[in-house]
Design an enzyme around this catalytic site. Structure first.
Site, PDB file in Angstrom:
ATOM      1  N   HIS A  68       0.826  -1.348  -0.517  1.00  0.00           N
ATOM      2  CA  HIS A  68       0.063  -0.306   0.239  1.00  0.00           C
ATOM      3  C   HIS A  68       0.757   1.401  -0.236  1.00  0.00           C
ATOM      4  O   HIS A  68       0.085   1.818   0.022  1.00  0.00           O
ATOM      5  CB  HIS A  68      -0.962   0.025   0.989  1.00  0.00           C
ATOM      6  CG  HIS A  68      -2.861   0.298   1.160  1.00  0.00           C
ATOM      7  ND1 HIS A  68      -3.163   0.093   1.616  1.00  0.00           N
ATOM      8  CD2 HIS A  68      -2.792   1.295  -0.677  1.00  0.00           C
ATOM      9  CE1 HIS A  68      -4.412   0.822   1.232  1.00  0.00           C
ATOM     10  NE2 HIS A  68      -4.007   1.342   0.277  1.00  0.00           N
ATOM     11  N   ASP A 109      -9.898  -0.225   3.551  1.00  0.00           N
ATOM     12  CA  ASP A 109      -8.859  -0.517   4.075  1.00  0.00           C
ATOM     13  C   ASP A 109      -9.324  -1.171   6.277  1.00  0.00           C
ATOM     14  O   ASP A 109      -9.952  -0.593   6.277  1.00  0.00           O
ATOM     15  CB  ASP A 109      -8.193   0.398   4.536  1.00  0.00           C
ATOM     16  CG  ASP A 109      -6.436  -0.280   4.209  1.00  0.00           C
ATOM     17  OD1 ASP A 109      -6.131  -1.948   5.250  1.00  0.00           O
ATOM     18  OD2 ASP A 109      -5.670  -0.025   3.803  1.00  0.00           O
ATOM     19  N   HIS A 132      -6.828  -1.256   8.068  1.00  0.00           N
ATOM     20  CA  HIS A 132      -6.056  -0.193   8.883  1.00  0.00           C
ATOM     21  C   HIS A 132      -6.262   1.045   8.265  1.00  0.00           C
ATOM     22  O   HIS A 132      -6.250   1.819   7.048  1.00  0.00           O
ATOM     23  CB  HIS A 132      -4.260  -0.738   8.654  1.00  0.00           C
ATOM     24  CG  HIS A 132      -4.585  -1.977   8.691  1.00  0.00           C
ATOM     25  ND1 HIS A 132      -4.819  -3.140   7.463  1.00  0.00           N
ATOM     26  CD2 HIS A 132      -4.346  -2.829   9.853  1.00  0.00           C
ATOM     27  CE1 HIS A 132      -4.580  -4.289   8.644  1.00  0.00           C
ATOM     28  NE2 HIS A 132      -4.129  -4.053   9.532  1.00  0.00           N
ATOM     29  N   ASP A 159      -3.378   3.190   8.347  1.00  0.00           N
ATOM     30  CA  ASP A 159      -2.361   4.378   7.052  1.00  0.00           C
ATOM     31  C   ASP A 159      -2.092   5.530   7.301  1.00  0.00           C
ATOM     32  O   ASP A 159      -1.941   6.231   6.753  1.00  0.00           O
ATOM     33  CB  ASP A 159      -2.715   3.530   5.423  1.00  0.00           C
ATOM     34  CG  ASP A 159      -3.081   2.177   5.228  1.00  0.00           C
ATOM     35  OD1 ASP A 159      -2.799   1.620   6.282  1.00  0.00           O
ATOM     36  OD2 ASP A 159      -3.366   1.968   4.310  1.00  0.00           O
ATOM     37  N   HIS A 217       3.465   0.722   4.478  1.00  0.00           N
ATOM     38  CA  HIS A 217       2.751   1.201   3.767  1.00  0.00           C
ATOM     39  C   HIS A 217       1.339   1.794   4.544  1.00  0.00           C
ATOM     40  O   HIS A 217       0.425   1.485   4.728  1.00  0.00           O
ATOM     41  CB  HIS A 217       2.301  -0.607   3.272  1.00  0.00           C
ATOM     42  CG  HIS A 217       1.635  -1.885   4.505  1.00  0.00           C
ATOM     43  ND1 HIS A 217       2.114  -2.463   4.125  1.00  0.00           N
ATOM     44  CD2 HIS A 217       2.955  -1.229   5.785  1.00  0.00           C
ATOM     45  CE1 HIS A 217       1.813  -3.547   5.417  1.00  0.00           C
ATOM     46  NE2 HIS A 217       2.185  -2.687   6.239  1.00  0.00           N
ATOM     47  N   ASP A 256      -7.301  -1.672  -0.077  1.00  0.00           N
ATOM     48  CA  ASP A 256      -6.432  -2.991   0.120  1.00  0.00           C
ATOM     49  C   ASP A 256      -7.722  -3.966   1.001  1.00  0.00           C
ATOM     50  O   ASP A 256      -8.630  -4.259   0.964  1.00  0.00           O
ATOM     51  CB  ASP A 256      -6.139  -2.374   1.457  1.00  0.00           C
ATOM     52  CG  ASP A 256      -5.206  -3.126   2.282  1.00  0.00           C
ATOM     53  OD1 ASP A 256      -4.911  -4.826   1.870  1.00  0.00           O
ATOM     54  OD2 ASP A 256      -4.253  -2.412   2.971  1.00  0.00           O
ATOM     55  N   ASP A 278      -6.957  -6.168   2.455  1.00  0.00           N
ATOM     56  CA  ASP A 278      -7.171  -6.847   3.676  1.00  0.00           C
ATOM     57  C   ASP A 278      -8.316  -6.329   4.654  1.00  0.00           C
ATOM     58  O   ASP A 278      -9.018  -6.226   6.195  1.00  0.00           O
ATOM     59  CB  ASP A 278      -5.691  -6.790   4.851  1.00  0.00           C
ATOM     60  CG  ASP A 278      -6.044  -5.119   4.993  1.00  0.00           C
ATOM     61  OD1 ASP A 278      -6.364  -4.175   5.019  1.00  0.00           O
ATOM     62  OD2 ASP A 278      -4.612  -4.515   5.098  1.00  0.00           O
ATOM     63  N   GLU A 311      -1.944  -4.964  -2.070  1.00  0.00           N
ATOM     64  CA  GLU A 311      -2.065  -6.075  -0.687  1.00  0.00           C
ATOM     65  C   GLU A 311      -2.134  -7.629  -1.180  1.00  0.00           C
ATOM     66  O   GLU A 311      -2.762  -8.312  -0.578  1.00  0.00           O
ATOM     67  CB  GLU A 311      -2.230  -5.877   0.393  1.00  0.00           C
ATOM     68  CG  GLU A 311      -1.501  -4.235   0.463  1.00  0.00           C
ATOM     69  CD  GLU A 311      -0.380  -4.511   1.374  1.00  0.00           C
ATOM     70  OE1 GLU A 311       0.198  -5.267   1.432  1.00  0.00           O
ATOM     71  OE2 GLU A 311       0.214  -3.081   1.646  1.00  0.00           O
TER      72      GLU A 311
END
Length: 298
Positions: free
Chosen positions: A101, A123, A125, A127, A140, A226, A228, A270
């Site tokens: 990422h 995402d 997360h 980031d 990332h 992303d 994930d 990712e």
């Protein structure tokens, strides 16, 4: 339909686990170009950007523990920014395939060149770390903060996206934040929709609000996906899986909403084939890209 320019970025500099540099090949192998052409898009795949292997990058620059491989990342992101800006300038929709990422720093810089850009960031997360807050040194986890010029990135012209303002950035489906990242997000102008809000209100209501944030007064919207973001039972081939995130049906519903806005650029990041199960995650990335670019049931 808008022509689509596919560009691969085979990097794993920003990640903690190897193998995500093979993501562009896995997504292409899953039939990306054919799927988009079946929707009526004129698809041009310009191949992968040159990116030295991580071992070569390490020999060239041992780097720093709080921002690993930063020189290599800045070099690749500079090339990516030029590619994305060039595509947008000739009326093509850039579709960037990652890679980790950290490449989003380049995508955002290119997509915001000469334009006011909004962003929807799908995402698990945030980031939103910087070298001063990161617990890992993995870039990332800094890409959105870098694009907004936070921390030391304020004086990094290669990283800052001058056409991007935090008021037009929405994170969707966040579930896993570091403690300092949580604090800085609260203090920022970025809008954060957690997975709990999706549970309470439903995915389409949340995504509609996020797209409203990103499109308000902007020239177009960048979508960063992303993989994930999805629950690992749906997308096992990612380096930082988080249990309990969005479902297959929620993801498709979200990306179908994206097709209704002025999409300036899109990236899929990712996908790690080493960790995947029979290329399932790459195939899912293709499906979701198709939803974002106009595929419907009826």
């Amino acid at each position: 339909m808008e022509p689509v320019r596919i560009v691969g970025v085979p990097t794993d500099y920003g990640a903690s686990r190897r193998g995500v540099d093979m993501g562009p090949s896995a997504i292409r192998y899953a039939g990306l170009a054919a799927e988009l052409e079946s929707l009526g898009h004129d698809v041009r795949d310009v191949g992968d950007l040159p990116a030295p292997r991580t071992e070569e990058a390490a020999r060239a620059d041992p780097g720093r523990s709080d921002a690993k491989y930063l020189d290599a990342i800045s070099s690749v992101c500079g090339r990516l920014a030029n590619e994305v800006a060039g595509a947008a300038n000739v009326g093509e929709t850039p579709l960037v395939l990652g890679g980790d990422h950290s490449l989003a720093i380049g995508t955002l810089a290119g997509a915001s060149r000469g334009a006011d850009l909004g962003v929807v960031w799908f995402d698990a997360h945030g980031d939103f770390n910087t070298p001063g807050t990161t617990p890992s040194g993995n870039v990332h986890g800094m890409s959105l903060a870098a694009a907004l010029g936070r921390g030391e990135f304020e004086t990094s012209p290669w990283a800052r996206s001058d056409g991007l303002d935090g008021e037009n950035v929405a994170l969707v489906g966040v579930r896993d934040l570091d403690s300092e990242e949580r604090r800085t997000l609260r203090e920022s102008d970025v809008t954060v929709f957690t997975i709990s809000e999706i549970d309470d209100r439903g995915i389409t209501a949340v995504v509609d609000d996020a797209l409203g944030v990103a499109s308000s007064g902007t020239d177009g919207v960048h979508v960063s996906l992303d993989l994930d973001w999805l629950d690992p039972t749906e997308a096992p081939g990612v380096g930082t899986p988080v249990r309990g995130d969005v479902t297959y049906r929620e993801a498709h519903a979200a990306l179908e909403r994206v097709a209704d806005v002025d999409l300036r650029s899109l990236e899929l990041v990712e996908v790690n084939p080493i960790l995947d199960d029979h290329n399932r995650t790459a195939e899912l990335a293709v499906e979701l890209a198709a939803s974002a670019l106009g595929k419907r049931i009826l």
